[in-house]
Write a protein that holds these residues in place. Structure first.
Motif, PDB file in Angstrom:
ATOM      1  N   ALA A   1      24.388  46.405  46.189  1.00 49.31           N
ATOM      2  CA  ALA A   1      25.793  45.973  46.224  1.00 49.31           C
ATOM      3  C   ALA A   1      25.851  44.556  45.655  1.00 49.31           C
ATOM      4  N   PRO A   2      26.871  44.249  44.855  1.00 48.77           N
ATOM      5  CA  PRO A   2      26.948  42.899  44.288  1.00 48.77           C
ATOM      6  C   PRO A   2      27.218  41.858  45.378  1.00 48.77           C
ATOM      7  N   ARG A   3      26.662  40.669  45.165  1.00 48.94           N
ATOM      8  CA  ARG A   3      26.899  39.579  46.125  1.00 48.94           C
ATOM      9  C   ARG A   3      27.194  38.301  45.353  1.00 48.94           C
ATOM     10  N   VAL A   4      28.052  37.480  45.918  1.00 53.66           N
ATOM     11  CA  VAL A   4      28.377  36.201  45.301  1.00 53.66           C
ATOM     12  C   VAL A   4      27.215  35.253  45.558  1.00 53.66           C
ATOM     13  N   ALA A   5      26.545  34.839  44.498  1.00 53.57           N
ATOM     14  CA  ALA A   5      25.396  33.939  44.604  1.00 53.57           C
ATOM     15  C   ALA A   5      25.822  32.485  44.454  1.00 53.57           C
ATOM     16  N   PHE A   6      26.932  32.241  43.782  1.00 58.05           N
ATOM     17  CA  PHE A   6      27.459  30.892  43.593  1.00 58.05           C
ATOM     18  C   PHE A   6      28.973  30.993  43.612  1.00 58.05           C
ATOM     19  N   GLY A   7      29.612  30.082  44.305  1.00 57.79           N
ATOM     20  CA  GLY A   7      31.064  30.094  44.398  1.00 57.79           C
ATOM     21  C   GLY A   7      31.515  30.636  45.739  1.00 57.79           C
TER      22      GLY A   7
END
Length: 116
Positions: A31-37
Motif C-alpha cells: 500500500a502506498p505511504r507518504v514518506a515526505f510531507g
C-alpha cells in the motif's frame, strides 16, 4: 520605497510558499505511504503502479515525477501519467511506468507538488 517593495515581495513569497504542498509517496509496498510531507494533505491508495491521490484542497496546478530503485540502488527510469477526476477535482489517478511511452504500470516512488 525600497522597504515597501521588499515587504511586498516578502508577502508574495510567503503566500506562494503557504499555497504549495509537496508530498513524496513510496508506492513500492503493498500500500502506498507518504514518506515526505503531510499524510492529511496527500492521501494515496492503490498499488503496483496504479494509484489514486486525493488532495485536501482542490489544487490549481499539479506536477508529478517518479523514480524506481534500479540495480545497485541507483534510480531507474520512470514515467508518471496523471489524470484529474472531472467529478472530484481533488482526486487524481496516477500511473507510473518503467519506460517513457510504455504501457505497463510498475510500482514506483512518486513526488507530487500541488499549488493551490
Amino acid at each position: 520605497m525600497n522597504a515597501l517593495l521588499f515587504a511586498g515581495a516578502l508577502l508574495l513569497h510567503s503566500s506562494l510558499q503557504a499555497a504549495t504542498i509537496n508530498c513524496t509517496i513510496d508506492g513500492t509496498g503493498s500500500a502506498p505511504r507518504v514518506a515526505f510531507g503531510s499524510a492529511s494533505e496527500c492521501v494515496a491508495t492503490g498499488s503496483g503502479g496504479s494509484y489514486v491521490l486525493t488532495a485536501k484542497k482542490e489544487p490549481r496546478f499539479v506536477q508529478v515525477s517518479c523514480w524506481r530503485d534500479g540495480p545497485g540502488g541507483d534510480a531507474a527510469r520512470c514515467m508518471a501519467a496523471v489524470a484529474r477526476n472531472s467529478a472530484n477535482k481533488k482526486e487524481f489517478r496516477i500511473g507510473t511506468f518503467q519506460e517513457p511511452g510504455g504501457s505497463v504500470v510498475q510500482a514506483a516512488w512518486f513526488s507530487v507538488t500541488f499549488i493551490n
